[in-house]
Design a protein around this motif. Structure first.
Motif, PDB file in Angstrom:
ATOM      1  N   UNK B  32       0.834  -1.203   0.000  1.00  0.00           N
ATOM      2  CA  UNK B  32       0.000   0.000   0.000  1.00  0.00           C
ATOM      3  C   UNK B  32       0.865   1.248   0.000  1.00  0.00           C
ATOM      4  N   UNK B  33       2.155   1.064   0.148  1.00  0.00           N
ATOM      5  CA  UNK B  33       3.072   2.203   0.198  1.00  0.00           C
ATOM      6  C   UNK B  33       3.798   2.331  -1.136  1.00  0.00           C
ATOM      7  N   UNK B  34       3.530   3.427  -1.825  1.00  0.00           N
ATOM      8  CA  UNK B  34       4.007   3.543  -3.193  1.00  0.00           C
ATOM      9  C   UNK B  34       5.527   3.616  -3.299  1.00  0.00           C
ATOM     10  N   UNK B  35       6.200   4.213  -2.311  1.00  0.00           N
ATOM     11  CA  UNK B  35       7.659   4.273  -2.389  1.00  0.00           C
ATOM     12  C   UNK B  35       8.296   2.899  -2.221  1.00  0.00           C
ATOM     13  N   UNK B  38       8.033   1.644  -5.665  1.00  0.00           N
ATOM     14  CA  UNK B  38       8.977   2.366  -6.532  1.00  0.00           C
ATOM     15  C   UNK B  38      10.427   1.983  -6.250  1.00  0.00           C
ATOM     16  N   UNK B  53      -4.513   0.450  -2.161  1.00  0.00           N
ATOM     17  CA  UNK B  53      -4.577   1.910  -2.248  1.00  0.00           C
ATOM     18  C   UNK B  53      -5.539   2.341  -3.359  1.00  0.00           C
ATOM     19  N   UNK B  55      -6.554   5.177  -4.929  1.00  0.00           N
ATOM     20  CA  UNK B  55      -6.513   6.566  -5.409  1.00  0.00           C
ATOM     21  C   UNK B  55      -5.583   6.676  -6.612  1.00  0.00           C
ATOM     22  N   UNK B  57      -2.798   7.906  -7.130  1.00  0.00           N
ATOM     23  CA  UNK B  57      -1.356   7.679  -6.971  1.00  0.00           C
ATOM     24  C   UNK B  57      -0.976   6.236  -7.289  1.00  0.00           C
ATOM     25  N   UNK B  60      -0.578   6.394 -11.009  1.00  0.00           N
ATOM     26  CA  UNK B  60       0.641   7.166 -11.315  1.00  0.00           C
ATOM     27  C   UNK B  60       1.890   6.316 -11.086  1.00  0.00           C
ATOM     28  N   UNK B  61       1.878   5.580  -9.972  1.00  0.00           N
ATOM     29  CA  UNK B  61       3.031   4.741  -9.648  1.00  0.00           C
ATOM     30  C   UNK B  61       3.232   3.680 -10.723  1.00  0.00           C
ATOM     31  N   UNK B  63       2.222   3.868 -13.749  1.00  0.00           N
ATOM     32  CA  UNK B  63       2.629   4.577 -14.969  1.00  0.00           C
ATOM     33  C   UNK B  63       4.142   4.805 -14.980  1.00  0.00           C
ATOM     34  N   UNK B  64       4.680   5.285 -13.857  1.00  0.00           N
ATOM     35  CA  UNK B  64       6.115   5.582 -13.804  1.00  0.00           C
ATOM     36  C   UNK B  64       6.952   4.323 -14.022  1.00  0.00           C
ATOM     37  N   UNK B  65       6.446   3.185 -13.539  1.00  0.00           N
ATOM     38  CA  UNK B  65       7.202   1.931 -13.614  1.00  0.00           C
ATOM     39  C   UNK B  65       6.889   1.099 -14.856  1.00  0.00           C
TER      40      UNK B  65
END
Ligand SMILES: Nc1ncnc2c1ncn2[C@@H]1O[C@H](COP(=O)(O)OP(=O)(O)OP(=O)(O)O)[C@@H](O)[C@H]1O
Ligand SMILES: [Mg+2]
Lengths: 141, 121
Positions: B32-35, B38, B53, B55, B57, B60-61, B63-65
């Motif tokens: 549940x913790x995006x960092x 990441x 999670x 929402x 984010x 987004x997470x 997407x970045x990965x």
């Protein structure tokens, strides 16, 4: 001196949770349009996203700068304070002062700055009460 | 394992991403913790992200990965803006009533190993 090919600046507002990650999303899309290895783009995107979220959840707002050089991507994340009291502590894995609002977003693991450092080829951080400045350089193979 | 097998095993409801059902998945990451997500070096488009999670984010997470498949656990109905952002980014999003532990246990038992700092394959 390296020749700068392109430079983009993105404003990032404090506590703007609705748009959190929008700058990094645009940065990623910009980089996808030029021929760079996807794993490099991913490193830049992750580092940029962590830095952007930090500006939103921990600072009074600031800006992100994307600079594209022939052999390197550079991200600068500069905010207007209040700064980090103990940078060494902040850089350690698991240290976090994230608010409940930030935790609800899924942040607050205390892994953001260590992640940024891990994904950078060259990483610099300076901080005082006027602001925190990150330089994140990632080489394009 | 194919994405449609994940959906069947978890009895999940697909909100968006029909076109990805035949995609092959080789590993998973759950948090549940995006960092934490990441931080994993080797997550890529062949991984499924399991999270509670609900929402934007989360998207987004992914997407970045370059992740393309997400399972939202504990029966949460994704917010419309979450579904929309998944669609815009070509990400498959499904939900299961199972909790995180059981979702992961079922996938693991079927051979979907975790990504950490080493590749799962
Ligand atoms: N731009 C900033 N301005 C002020 N303080 C900051 C800033 N960036 C980081 N910090 C401080 O450093 C700590 C560690 O940052 P880091 O990004 O590693 O973790 P986090 O943001 O708390 O959680 P995570 O990034 O894992 O979601 C933060 O909790 C905060 O106290
Ligand atoms: Mg952070």
């Amino acid at each position: 001196m390296r020749e700068l090919i392109k430079r983009y600046v993105f404003q990032v507002q404090a506590n703007d949770f609705d748009n959190a990650g929008a700058a990094s999303s645009t940065i990623k899309r910009n980089l996808k349009t030029i021929a760079i290895n996807p794993s490099i783009v991913r490193k830049v995107a992750v580092a940029s996203y962590e830095a952007e979220i930090n500006i939103i959840i921990h600072s009074n707002g600031g800006e992100m700068v994307l600079e594209i050089y022939e052999d390197m991507i550079s991200i600068k994340a500069n905010d207007k304070g209040p700064g980090i009291q103990d940078v060494d502590l902040a850089m350690s894995e698991g240290f976090s002062t994230a608010s409940n609002a930030a935790r609800e977003l899924g942040f607050g693991a205390g892994m953001g700055l260590p992640n940024i450092k891990k994904y950078s080829d060259n990483f610099k951080i300076t901080s005082n009460e006027k602001g925190t400045r990150l330089t994140i350089d990632i080489m394009i193979e | 394992m194919k994405v449609h097998e994940i959906r069947e095993l978890l009895n999940a409801k697909l909100y968006v991403g029909e076109g990805l059902l035949d995609k092959e998945i080789i590993g998973a990451y759950a948090s549940d913790l995006m960092s934490d997500v990441l931080a994993s070096n080797y997550l890529d488009e062949k991984a499924v992200l399991v999270s509670g999670l609900n929402n934007v984010q989360l998207i987004r997470t992914a997407e970045m990965l370059d992740l393309s498949v997400i399972v939202l656990v504990r029966g949460k109905t994704p917010h419309p803006e979450v579904v929309e952002m998944a669609r815009e980014n070509g990400i498959a999003l499904m939900t299961t009533t199972l909790n995180m532990y059981n979702s992961c246990g079922i996938l693991y038992a079927q051979g979907v190993k975790g990504f950490s700092n080493e590749r799962a394959d």
